[in-house]
Design a protein around this motif. Structure first.
Motif, PDB file in Angstrom:
ATOM      1  N   ARG A 105       2.149   8.447  -0.942  1.00 14.93           N
ATOM      2  CA  ARG A 105       3.640   7.698  -1.437  1.00 14.93           C
ATOM      3  C   ARG A 105       4.460   8.844  -2.159  1.00 14.93           C
ATOM      4  O   ARG A 105       5.597   8.867  -2.056  1.00 14.93           O
ATOM      5  N   ARG A 106       3.847  10.108  -2.596  1.00 11.91           N
ATOM      6  CA  ARG A 106       4.360  11.261  -3.145  1.00 11.91           C
ATOM      7  C   ARG A 106       5.266  11.916  -2.222  1.00 11.91           C
ATOM      8  O   ARG A 106       6.360  12.766  -2.404  1.00 11.91           O
ATOM      9  N   GLU A 107       5.014  11.754  -0.912  1.00 12.20           N
ATOM     10  CA  GLU A 107       5.761  12.221   0.246  1.00 12.20           C
ATOM     11  C   GLU A 107       7.328  11.798   0.442  1.00 12.20           C
ATOM     12  O   GLU A 107       8.121  12.100   0.887  1.00 12.20           O
ATOM     13  N   LYS A 108       7.287  10.476  -0.165  1.00 14.81           N
ATOM     14  CA  LYS A 108       8.496   9.548  -0.333  1.00 14.81           C
ATOM     15  C   LYS A 108       9.356   9.551  -1.485  1.00 14.81           C
ATOM     16  O   LYS A 108      10.498   9.304  -1.504  1.00 14.81           O
ATOM     17  N   ILE A 109       8.559   9.109  -2.595  1.00 14.68           N
ATOM     18  CA  ILE A 109       9.083   8.971  -3.711  1.00 14.68           C
ATOM     19  C   ILE A 109       8.601  10.027  -4.926  1.00 14.68           C
ATOM     20  O   ILE A 109       7.666  10.437  -4.525  1.00 14.68           O
ATOM     21  N   ALA A 110       9.272   9.933  -6.046  1.00 12.51           N
ATOM     22  CA  ALA A 110       8.652  10.655  -7.215  1.00 12.51           C
ATOM     23  C   ALA A 110       8.010   9.962  -8.343  1.00 12.51           C
ATOM     24  O   ALA A 110       8.489   8.794  -8.500  1.00 12.51           O
ATOM     25  N   PHE A 111       7.225  10.522  -8.977  1.00 14.36           N
ATOM     26  CA  PHE A 111       6.278   9.730 -10.178  1.00 14.36           C
ATOM     27  C   PHE A 111       6.712  10.463 -11.323  1.00 14.36           C
ATOM     28  O   PHE A 111       6.321  11.903 -11.402  1.00 14.36           O
ATOM     29  N   PRO A 112       7.091  10.006 -12.495  1.00  8.38           N
ATOM     30  CA  PRO A 112       6.966  10.466 -13.870  1.00  8.38           C
ATOM     31  C   PRO A 112       5.559  10.480 -14.141  1.00  8.38           C
ATOM     32  O   PRO A 112       4.611  10.537 -13.375  1.00  8.38           O
ATOM     33  N   THR A 113       5.304  11.033 -15.393  1.00 12.12           N
ATOM     34  CA  THR A 113       4.120  11.102 -15.924  1.00 12.12           C
ATOM     35  C   THR A 113       3.440   9.847 -15.594  1.00 12.12           C
ATOM     36  O   THR A 113       4.021   8.618 -15.722  1.00 12.12           O
ATOM     37  N   GLU A 114       1.861   9.809 -15.989  1.00 11.46           N
ATOM     38  CA  GLU A 114       1.048   8.676 -15.955  1.00 11.46           C
ATOM     39  C   GLU A 114       1.556   7.393 -16.892  1.00 11.46           C
ATOM     40  O   GLU A 114       1.735   7.817 -18.213  1.00 11.46           O
ATOM     41  N   VAL A 115       1.164   6.174 -16.553  1.00 11.82           N
ATOM     42  CA  VAL A 115       1.537   5.112 -17.547  1.00 11.82           C
ATOM     43  C   VAL A 115      -0.011   4.997 -17.995  1.00 11.82           C
ATOM     44  O   VAL A 115      -0.018   4.558 -19.178  1.00 11.82           O
ATOM     45  N   PHE A 116      -0.766   4.735 -17.042  1.00 14.02           N
ATOM     46  CA  PHE A 116      -2.225   4.445 -17.755  1.00 14.02           C
ATOM     47  C   PHE A 116      -3.340   4.978 -16.500  1.00 14.02           C
ATOM     48  O   PHE A 116      -2.698   4.808 -15.040  1.00 14.02           O
ATOM     49  N   PRO A 117      -4.463   5.244 -16.686  1.00 11.80           N
ATOM     50  CA  PRO A 117      -5.621   5.836 -15.612  1.00 11.80           C
ATOM     51  C   PRO A 117      -5.850   4.379 -14.791  1.00 11.80           C
ATOM     52  O   PRO A 117      -6.003   3.467 -15.295  1.00 11.80           O
ATOM     53  N   LEU A 118      -6.170   4.757 -13.528  1.00  9.30           N
ATOM     54  CA  LEU A 118      -6.484   3.484 -12.722  1.00  9.30           C
ATOM     55  C   LEU A 118      -7.504   3.892 -11.747  1.00  9.30           C
ATOM     56  O   LEU A 118      -7.665   5.171 -11.432  1.00  9.30           O
ATOM     57  N   ARG A 119      -8.521   3.147 -11.261  1.00 10.17           N
ATOM     58  CA  ARG A 119      -9.539   3.128 -10.375  1.00 10.17           C
ATOM     59  C   ARG A 119      -9.518   1.958  -9.559  1.00 10.17           C
ATOM     60  O   ARG A 119      -9.294   0.734  -9.916  1.00 10.17           O
ATOM     61  N   HIS A 120     -10.053   1.952  -8.088  1.00 10.84           N
ATOM     62  CA  HIS A 120     -10.072   0.684  -7.474  1.00 10.84           C
ATOM     63  C   HIS A 120     -11.766   0.555  -7.352  1.00 10.84           C
ATOM     64  O   HIS A 120     -12.367   1.384  -7.377  1.00 10.84           O
ATOM     65  N   MET A 121     -11.887  -0.693  -7.134  1.00 10.43           N
ATOM     66  CA  MET A 121     -13.254  -1.271  -6.913  1.00 10.43           C
ATOM     67  C   MET A 121     -13.379  -2.373  -5.983  1.00 10.43           C
ATOM     68  O   MET A 121     -12.348  -3.006  -5.818  1.00 10.43           O
ATOM     69  N   ALA A 122     -14.595  -2.590  -5.450  1.00 14.18           N
ATOM     70  CA  ALA A 122     -14.759  -3.545  -4.629  1.00 14.18           C
ATOM     71  C   ALA A 122     -15.148  -4.958  -5.556  1.00 14.18           C
ATOM     72  O   ALA A 122     -15.888  -5.010  -6.255  1.00 14.18           O
ATOM     73  N   VAL A 123     -14.586  -6.161  -4.961  1.00 12.61           N
ATOM     74  CA  VAL A 123     -14.874  -7.266  -5.830  1.00 12.61           C
ATOM     75  C   VAL A 123     -14.914  -8.192  -4.689  1.00 12.61           C
ATOM     76  O   VAL A 123     -14.551  -8.420  -3.841  1.00 12.61           O
ATOM     77  N   SER A 124     -16.197  -9.007  -5.092  1.00  5.70           N
ATOM     78  CA  SER A 124     -16.818 -10.074  -4.445  1.00  5.70           C
ATOM     79  C   SER A 124     -16.674 -11.608  -5.382  1.00  5.70           C
ATOM     80  O   SER A 124     -15.995 -11.258  -6.186  1.00  5.70           O
ATOM     81  N   ARG A 125     -17.222 -12.506  -4.932  1.00  7.48           N
ATOM     82  CA  ARG A 125     -17.292 -13.727  -5.621  1.00  7.48           C
ATOM     83  C   ARG A 125     -18.456 -14.555  -5.456  1.00  7.48           C
ATOM     84  O   ARG A 125     -19.215 -14.502  -4.476  1.00  7.48           O
ATOM     85  N   GLN A 126     -18.981 -15.016  -6.583  1.00 10.25           N
ATOM     86  CA  GLN A 126     -20.258 -15.662  -6.701  1.00 10.25           C
ATOM     87  C   GLN A 126     -20.065 -16.864  -5.575  1.00 10.25           C
ATOM     88  O   GLN A 126     -19.008 -17.458  -5.375  1.00 10.25           O
ATOM     89  N   PRO A 127     -21.224 -17.223  -5.018  1.00 13.98           N
ATOM     90  CA  PRO A 127     -22.651 -16.609  -5.178  1.00 13.98           C
ATOM     91  C   PRO A 127     -23.096 -15.149  -4.610  1.00 13.98           C
ATOM     92  O   PRO A 127     -24.097 -14.719  -4.859  1.00 13.98           O
ATOM     93  N   ARG A 128     -21.855 -14.575  -3.872  1.00 16.00           N
ATOM     94  CA  ARG A 128     -22.268 -13.450  -3.252  1.00 16.00           C
ATOM     95  C   ARG A 128     -22.465 -12.355  -4.282  1.00 16.00           C
ATOM     96  O   ARG A 128     -21.862 -12.442  -5.400  1.00 16.00           O
ATOM     97  N   GLY A 129     -23.486 -11.491  -4.103  1.00 10.03           N
ATOM     98  CA  GLY A 129     -23.569 -10.481  -5.368  1.00 10.03           C
ATOM     99  C   GLY A 129     -22.621  -9.330  -4.878  1.00 10.03           C
ATOM    100  O   GLY A 129     -21.623  -9.252  -4.462  1.00 10.03           O
ATOM    101  N   PRO A 130     -22.619  -8.438  -6.184  1.00 11.19           N
ATOM    102  CA  PRO A 130     -21.621  -6.978  -6.047  1.00 11.19           C
ATOM    103  C   PRO A 130     -21.758  -6.369  -4.732  1.00 11.19           C
ATOM    104  O   PRO A 130     -23.012  -6.406  -4.180  1.00 11.19           O
ATOM    105  N   VAL A 131     -20.778  -5.867  -4.216  1.00 10.78           N
ATOM    106  CA  VAL A 131     -20.759  -4.821  -3.104  1.00 10.78           C
ATOM    107  C   VAL A 131     -21.110  -3.386  -3.676  1.00 10.78           C
ATOM    108  O   VAL A 131     -20.423  -2.897  -4.568  1.00 10.78           O
ATOM    109  N   ARG A 132     -22.318  -3.101  -3.317  1.00 15.34           N
ATOM    110  CA  ARG A 132     -22.930  -1.727  -3.906  1.00 15.34           C
ATOM    111  C   ARG A 132     -22.115  -0.517  -3.702  1.00 15.34           C
ATOM    112  O   ARG A 132     -22.091   0.606  -4.204  1.00 15.34           O
ATOM    113  N   ASP A 133     -21.509  -0.326  -2.309  1.00 15.32           N
ATOM    114  CA  ASP A 133     -20.946   0.868  -1.745  1.00 15.32           C
ATOM    115  C   ASP A 133     -20.052   0.755  -0.723  1.00 15.32           C
ATOM    116  O   ASP A 133     -19.851  -0.424   0.020  1.00 15.32           O
ATOM    117  N   ALA A 134     -19.386   1.810  -0.182  1.00 18.46           N
ATOM    118  CA  ALA A 134     -18.416   1.646   1.048  1.00 18.46           C
ATOM    119  C   ALA A 134     -19.329   1.112   2.339  1.00 18.46           C
ATOM    120  O   ALA A 134     -18.540   0.491   3.113  1.00 18.46           O
TER     121      ALA A 134
END
Length: 262
Positions: A105-134
């Motif tokens: 996205r930085r190749e297309k638009i500009a970003f000022p300073t960070e608003v808040f830190p962010l991380r992505h995670m795998a999300v499933s739903r019961q009764p399935r258990g958590p996704v352990r890795d990629a």
């Protein structure tokens, strides 16, 4: 810090935290109306479209910015997220809210300073258990929203094209997860935490991809707006912490801290 800058910071903090809407002349070089492009499925804790009640974390920041600089704020709803950057580039808005700062996205638009830190995670739903890795994620049916960082992380995690199921927005994506049409999704951790308040059956899995930032997106070349917004966000650093406690629960704040440590 110079006296003039200190006064500006203190004035901005008092406006944001006390909600004072004092009238001011528009700051030279800024548009009299700040048009904010926002996805229609944005969580209300982040950016509310309602005219009453809490405005949401990012909207409250932008409301404060507009008050400090004598601007009007106009909300431009965007239904399909993959249209939001093209709309900005066509001049249909001045700022994108609720967007993740990525190298592509930085190749297309500009970003000022960070608003808040962010991380992505795998999300499933019961009764399935958590996704352990990629590796485990690659074997599942994974819902994606075209044009989002959520989709980008799915692609970067190596999920085959045939295992990716597209949805128009987050509401449809999470409904597909509830209905069993898909096995997992990838979400920004704050979106997961806020969504889990509405659906306790959601299950957090592995963090995927690097720690990045949520930020406001601007057109390149809008130097005056970028400089002014950047200065405002730096000056409001402590006020932003107060707002995070106002809008986010303990789990959300714990996830931010955990993502920063990993």
């Amino acid at each position: 810090m110079g006296v003039r800058l200190l006064r500006a910071v203190l004035f901005a903090a008092s406006l944001l935290l006390a909600g004072v809407a004092g009238a001011r002349d528009a700051t030279p070089g800024l548009p009299p109306t700040l048009r904010v492009l926002v996805a229609t499925d944005e969580m209300p804790e982040m950016f509310s479209f309602e005219t009453s009640g809490p405005p949401g974390f990012e909207r409250e920041l932008l409301d404060g910015f507009c008050r400090v600089h004598g601007l009007q704020l106009e909300v431009v709803p965007v239904q399909d997220f993959d249209r939001i950057i093209p709309m900005l580039l066509r001049g249909e808005g001045d700022v994108i809210a609720g967007i993740v700062d990525t190298p592509a996205r930085r190749e297309k638009i500009a970003f000022p300073t960070e608003v808040f830190p962010l991380r992505h995670m795998a999300v499933s739903r019961q009764p399935r258990g958590p996704v352990r890795d990629a590796e485990q994620l690659r074997a599942l049916r994974v819902g994606v929203i075209p044009g989002t960082s959520w989709e980008s992380v799915v692609v970067e995690s190596g999920v085959p094209t045939g295992n990716r199921v597209p949805y128009r927005d987050a509401d449809a994506l999470l409904q597909g997860l509830r209905d069993g049409q898909i096995d997992a999704v990838v979400m920004a951790l704050l979106d997961y935490s806020l969504a889990r308040k509405r659906d306790p059956g959601l299950v957090a899995g592995a963090f995927l991809g690097p720690t990045t930032s949520a930020a406001f997106g601007l057109r390149k070349g809008e130097d005056r707006l970028a400089e002014t917004l950047n200065g405002y966000l730096h000056g409001m650093r402590q006020a932003r912490h107060h707002l995070m406690f106002k809008y986010l629960d303990e789990e959300s704040l714990s996830l931010i801290a955990l993502a920063r440590r990993e």
